[in-house]
Write a protein that holds these residues in place. Structure first.
Motif, PDB file in Angstrom:
ATOM      1  N   LEU A  32      15.691  26.594  -2.501  1.00  0.00           N
ATOM      2  CA  LEU A  32      15.395  28.031  -2.452  1.00  0.00           C
ATOM      3  C   LEU A  32      16.461  28.706  -1.588  1.00  0.00           C
ATOM      4  O   LEU A  32      16.593  28.396  -0.403  1.00  0.00           O
ATOM      5  CB  LEU A  32      14.003  28.244  -1.854  1.00  0.00           C
ATOM      6  CG  LEU A  32      13.519  29.679  -1.679  1.00  0.00           C
ATOM      7  CD1 LEU A  32      13.460  30.433  -3.005  1.00  0.00           C
ATOM      8  CD2 LEU A  32      12.128  29.680  -1.027  1.00  0.00           C
ATOM      9  N   ASN A  33      17.233  29.606  -2.197  1.00  0.00           N
ATOM     10  CA  ASN A  33      18.326  30.280  -1.464  1.00  0.00           C
ATOM     11  C   ASN A  33      17.920  31.638  -0.911  1.00  0.00           C
ATOM     12  O   ASN A  33      18.369  32.033   0.151  1.00  0.00           O
ATOM     13  CB  ASN A  33      19.519  30.534  -2.387  1.00  0.00           C
ATOM     14  CG  ASN A  33      20.315  29.279  -2.659  1.00  0.00           C
ATOM     15  OD1 ASN A  33      20.193  28.306  -1.926  1.00  0.00           O
ATOM     16  ND2 ASN A  33      21.107  29.294  -3.702  1.00  0.00           N
ATOM     17  N   ARG A  34      17.125  32.369  -1.693  1.00  0.00           N
ATOM     18  CA  ARG A  34      16.736  33.724  -1.279  1.00  0.00           C
ATOM     19  C   ARG A  34      15.323  33.985  -1.760  1.00  0.00           C
ATOM     20  O   ARG A  34      14.934  33.497  -2.827  1.00  0.00           O
ATOM     21  CB  ARG A  34      17.602  34.782  -1.960  1.00  0.00           C
ATOM     22  CG  ARG A  34      19.046  34.707  -1.644  1.00  0.00           C
ATOM     23  CD  ARG A  34      19.762  35.674  -2.560  1.00  0.00           C
ATOM     24  NE  ARG A  34      21.174  35.616  -2.286  1.00  0.00           N
ATOM     25  CZ  ARG A  34      21.993  36.665  -2.317  1.00  0.00           C
ATOM     26  NH1 ARG A  34      21.523  37.853  -2.626  1.00  0.00           N
ATOM     27  NH2 ARG A  34      23.254  36.529  -2.050  1.00  0.00           N
ATOM     28  N   VAL A  71       7.290  38.162  -6.030  1.00  0.00           N
ATOM     29  CA  VAL A  71       8.177  37.367  -5.175  1.00  0.00           C
ATOM     30  C   VAL A  71       9.436  37.062  -5.976  1.00  0.00           C
ATOM     31  O   VAL A  71       9.397  36.301  -6.941  1.00  0.00           O
ATOM     32  CB  VAL A  71       7.500  36.067  -4.698  1.00  0.00           C
ATOM     33  CG1 VAL A  71       8.475  35.231  -3.879  1.00  0.00           C
ATOM     34  CG2 VAL A  71       6.272  36.385  -3.870  1.00  0.00           C
ATOM     35  N   ALA A  72      10.531  37.729  -5.594  1.00  0.00           N
ATOM     36  CA  ALA A  72      11.819  37.548  -6.272  1.00  0.00           C
ATOM     37  C   ALA A  72      12.586  36.446  -5.546  1.00  0.00           C
ATOM     38  O   ALA A  72      12.686  36.466  -4.320  1.00  0.00           O
ATOM     39  CB  ALA A  72      12.616  38.849  -6.222  1.00  0.00           C
ATOM     40  N   MET A  73      13.100  35.482  -6.321  1.00  0.00           N
ATOM     41  CA  MET A  73      13.736  34.316  -5.685  1.00  0.00           C
ATOM     42  C   MET A  73      15.021  33.883  -6.392  1.00  0.00           C
ATOM     43  O   MET A  73      15.099  33.951  -7.623  1.00  0.00           O
ATOM     44  CB  MET A  73      12.776  33.115  -5.717  1.00  0.00           C
ATOM     45  CG  MET A  73      11.483  33.320  -4.969  1.00  0.00           C
ATOM     46  SD  MET A  73      10.345  31.922  -5.183  1.00  0.00           S
ATOM     47  CE  MET A  73       9.747  32.219  -6.849  1.00  0.00           C
ATOM     48  N   GLU A  74      15.950  33.391  -5.595  1.00  0.00           N
ATOM     49  CA  GLU A  74      17.118  32.690  -6.131  1.00  0.00           C
ATOM     50  C   GLU A  74      16.945  31.215  -5.816  1.00  0.00           C
ATOM     51  O   GLU A  74      16.750  30.847  -4.649  1.00  0.00           O
ATOM     52  CB  GLU A  74      18.408  33.203  -5.487  1.00  0.00           C
ATOM     53  CG  GLU A  74      19.639  32.453  -6.006  1.00  0.00           C
ATOM     54  CD  GLU A  74      20.907  32.899  -5.307  1.00  0.00           C
ATOM     55  OE1 GLU A  74      21.337  34.039  -5.524  1.00  0.00           O
ATOM     56  OE2 GLU A  74      21.464  32.084  -4.519  1.00  0.00           O
ATOM     57  N   TRP A  75      17.026  30.392  -6.860  1.00  0.00           N
ATOM     58  CA  TRP A  75      16.925  28.939  -6.704  1.00  0.00           C
ATOM     59  C   TRP A  75      18.192  28.294  -7.229  1.00  0.00           C
ATOM     60  O   TRP A  75      18.841  28.833  -8.130  1.00  0.00           O
ATOM     61  CB  TRP A  75      15.720  28.406  -7.495  1.00  0.00           C
ATOM     62  CG  TRP A  75      14.395  28.659  -6.849  1.00  0.00           C
ATOM     63  CD1 TRP A  75      13.657  29.814  -6.940  1.00  0.00           C
ATOM     64  CD2 TRP A  75      13.632  27.762  -6.036  1.00  0.00           C
ATOM     65  NE1 TRP A  75      12.486  29.678  -6.223  1.00  0.00           N
ATOM     66  CE2 TRP A  75      12.448  28.431  -5.667  1.00  0.00           C
ATOM     67  CE3 TRP A  75      13.838  26.453  -5.589  1.00  0.00           C
ATOM     68  CZ2 TRP A  75      11.464  27.833  -4.871  1.00  0.00           C
ATOM     69  CZ3 TRP A  75      12.861  25.854  -4.792  1.00  0.00           C
ATOM     70  CH2 TRP A  75      11.691  26.534  -4.436  1.00  0.00           C
ATOM     71  N   GLU A  76      18.457  27.107  -6.720  1.00  0.00           N
ATOM     72  CA  GLU A  76      19.689  26.414  -7.079  1.00  0.00           C
ATOM     73  C   GLU A  76      19.410  24.938  -7.360  1.00  0.00           C
ATOM     74  O   GLU A  76      18.568  24.337  -6.676  1.00  0.00           O
ATOM     75  CB  GLU A  76      20.644  26.541  -5.886  1.00  0.00           C
ATOM     76  CG  GLU A  76      21.976  25.901  -6.073  1.00  0.00           C
ATOM     77  CD  GLU A  76      22.901  26.217  -4.904  1.00  0.00           C
ATOM     78  OE1 GLU A  76      22.897  27.376  -4.416  1.00  0.00           O
ATOM     79  OE2 GLU A  76      23.607  25.304  -4.474  1.00  0.00           O
TER      80      GLU A  76
END
Ligand code: DGI
Length: 138
Positions: A32-34, A71-76
């Motif tokens: 989870l980045n953001r 919940v807005a998320m950036e995943w990698e």
């Protein structure tokens, strides 16, 4: 490393499913980045779903997405775009397999708890839409 945009939709937040959803991606080994809890503006919701703007359900879709916090998320992670779509499951509840997030947690077409980008290009577009300025989030 590949990135994607995942979002717990208003029904998922209201139903207390944030932890359950995040946990599935953490356990899979993704990073989870953001993350941001926010109620989307109509402009962002319309832009997010721009590909559906001619569809009869567009108005309802935007109204739903702006109805409360998401919940807005950036995943990698490796191949995360394709794999997260498998983990999310199909849009139609009749097709969403048990074991997938929608198969286990959602029972309607429009309120289906989570969004995930459907291609690397969509992920880039959606991440820049939802996390507009890098500096304010890092
Ligand atoms: O990427 P998905 O969320 O699986 O699906 P999509 O990009 O085709 O559609 C975006 C959202 O729009 C979807 O999560 C629920 C809603 N939607 C799609 N098709 C229909 C729909 N809502 C209604 N009411 N009827 C539809 O046929």
């Amino acid at each position: 490393m590949e990135k994607t945009f995942l979002m717990v939709k208003p029904d998922g937040v209201k139903r207390g499913l944030i932890g359950e959803i995040i946990s599935r991606f953490e356990k899979k080994g993704y990073t989870l980045n953001r993350l941001e809890l926010l109620t989307p503006s109509v402009e962002v919701a319309q832009s997010h779903y721009a590909e559906h703007k001619e569809k009869p359900f567009f108005g309802e879709l935007v109204e739903f997405l702006t109805s409360g916090p998401v919940v807005a998320m950036e995943w990698e992670g490796e191949n995360i775009v394709a794999v997260s779509r498998l983990m999310i499951g199909k849009t139609n509840p009749l097709d969403a397999q048990p074991g997938t997030i929608r198969g286990d947690l959602a029972s309607t077409m429009s309120q289906n708890v989570i969004h995930g980008s459907d291609s690397v290009e969509s992920a880039e577009r959606e991440l820049s839409l939802w996390f507009a300025t890098e500096a304010s989030h890092v």
